[in-house]
Design a protein around this motif. Structure first.
Motif, PDB file in Angstrom:
ATOM      1  N   PHE A 157      34.021  38.961  28.562  1.00  0.00           N
ATOM      2  CA  PHE A 157      34.345  39.075  29.982  1.00  0.00           C
ATOM      3  C   PHE A 157      33.113  39.498  30.775  1.00  0.00           C
ATOM      4  O   PHE A 157      32.566  40.585  30.586  1.00  0.00           O
ATOM      5  N   ALA A 158      32.673  38.643  31.691  1.00  0.00           N
ATOM      6  CA  ALA A 158      31.446  38.898  32.455  1.00  0.00           C
ATOM      7  C   ALA A 158      31.673  39.816  33.655  1.00  0.00           C
ATOM      8  O   ALA A 158      30.714  40.271  34.261  1.00  0.00           O
ATOM      9  N   GLY A 159      32.922  40.092  34.004  1.00  0.00           N
ATOM     10  CA  GLY A 159      33.215  40.871  35.204  1.00  0.00           C
ATOM     11  C   GLY A 159      33.352  42.362  34.976  1.00  0.00           C
ATOM     12  O   GLY A 159      33.981  43.054  35.779  1.00  0.00           O
ATOM     13  N   LYS A 160      32.757  42.889  33.918  1.00  0.00           N
ATOM     14  CA  LYS A 160      32.851  44.323  33.664  1.00  0.00           C
ATOM     15  C   LYS A 160      32.269  45.084  34.858  1.00  0.00           C
ATOM     16  O   LYS A 160      31.262  44.711  35.423  1.00  0.00           O
ATOM     17  N   GLY A 161      32.936  46.149  35.251  1.00  0.00           N
ATOM     18  CA  GLY A 161      32.473  46.943  36.376  1.00  0.00           C
ATOM     19  C   GLY A 161      32.982  46.448  37.720  1.00  0.00           C
ATOM     20  O   GLY A 161      32.735  47.073  38.749  1.00  0.00           O
ATOM     21  N   ARG A 162      33.684  45.318  37.744  1.00  0.00           N
ATOM     22  CA  ARG A 162      34.266  44.784  38.981  1.00  0.00           C
ATOM     23  C   ARG A 162      35.781  44.949  38.916  1.00  0.00           C
ATOM     24  O   ARG A 162      36.378  44.844  37.849  1.00  0.00           O
ATOM     25  N   LYS A 163      36.405  45.192  40.046  1.00  0.00           N
ATOM     26  CA  LYS A 163      37.863  45.358  40.092  1.00  0.00           C
ATOM     27  C   LYS A 163      38.545  44.001  40.193  1.00  0.00           C
ATOM     28  O   LYS A 163      38.246  43.214  41.090  1.00  0.00           O
ATOM     29  N   VAL A 164      39.440  43.746  39.256  1.00  0.00           N
ATOM     30  CA  VAL A 164      40.190  42.494  39.230  1.00  0.00           C
ATOM     31  C   VAL A 164      41.300  42.552  40.275  1.00  0.00           C
ATOM     32  O   VAL A 164      42.061  43.521  40.333  1.00  0.00           O
ATOM     33  N   SER A 165      41.388  41.512  41.114  1.00  0.00           N
ATOM     34  CA  SER A 165      42.441  41.453  42.126  1.00  0.00           C
ATOM     35  C   SER A 165      43.582  40.531  41.712  1.00  0.00           C
ATOM     36  O   SER A 165      44.690  40.620  42.244  1.00  0.00           O
ATOM     37  N   GLY A 166      43.334  39.636  40.763  1.00  0.00           N
ATOM     38  CA  GLY A 166      44.390  38.739  40.324  1.00  0.00           C
ATOM     39  C   GLY A 166      43.919  37.778  39.254  1.00  0.00           C
ATOM     40  O   GLY A 166      42.729  37.556  39.080  1.00  0.00           O
ATOM     41  N   VAL A 167      44.884  37.238  38.550  1.00  0.00           N
ATOM     42  CA  VAL A 167      44.630  36.279  37.475  1.00  0.00           C
ATOM     43  C   VAL A 167      45.541  35.083  37.718  1.00  0.00           C
ATOM     44  O   VAL A 167      46.740  35.242  37.938  1.00  0.00           O
ATOM     45  N   THR A 168      44.956  33.883  37.687  1.00  0.00           N
ATOM     46  CA  THR A 168      45.715  32.663  37.917  1.00  0.00           C
ATOM     47  C   THR A 168      45.415  31.654  36.821  1.00  0.00           C
ATOM     48  O   THR A 168      44.249  31.393  36.526  1.00  0.00           O
ATOM     49  N   VAL A 169      46.459  31.102  36.216  1.00  0.00           N
ATOM     50  CA  VAL A 169      46.273  30.029  35.241  1.00  0.00           C
ATOM     51  C   VAL A 169      46.064  28.735  36.017  1.00  0.00           C
ATOM     52  O   VAL A 169      46.901  28.351  36.830  1.00  0.00           O
ATOM     53  N   LYS A 170      44.952  28.066  35.764  1.00  0.00           N
ATOM     54  CA  LYS A 170      44.626  26.820  36.451  1.00  0.00           C
ATOM     55  C   LYS A 170      45.091  25.592  35.673  1.00  0.00           C
ATOM     56  O   LYS A 170      45.431  24.581  36.261  1.00  0.00           O
TER      57      LYS A 170
END
Length: 82
Positions: free
Chosen positions: A31-44
């Protein structure tokens, strides 16, 4: 008309992946977004390698962040029958 097995499994995977807590992603080595706050997850998209149980699929997941950025990940999944 009843949904096909792949449609049913895709709906199941979509619900499961989109319900994962943000910490699930942050704890992954890839996961490259370490340290960033996740706002949502969407299956594409969901691509099945096999649709008979046990089924295997590649799930294309977009992770949104509070800073407005987005990352795209490909996650392998396996679904075993009961």
């Amino acid at each position: 008309m009843e949904p096909s097995v792949p449609e049913t499994l895709a709906a199941f995977l979509t619900r499961r992946v989109e319900a994962l807590p943000a910490a699930t992603f942050a704890g992954q080595r890839w996961f490259a977004g370490k340290g960033r706050k996740v706002s949502g997850v969407t299956v594409k998209d969901v691509a099945f390698l096999s649709s008979e149980l046990p089924a295997s699929a590649l799930v294309l997941v977009e992770v949104g962040f509070e800073d407005g950025g987005r990352d795209l990940y490909q996650m392998p999944w396996m679904i075993a029958g009961s």
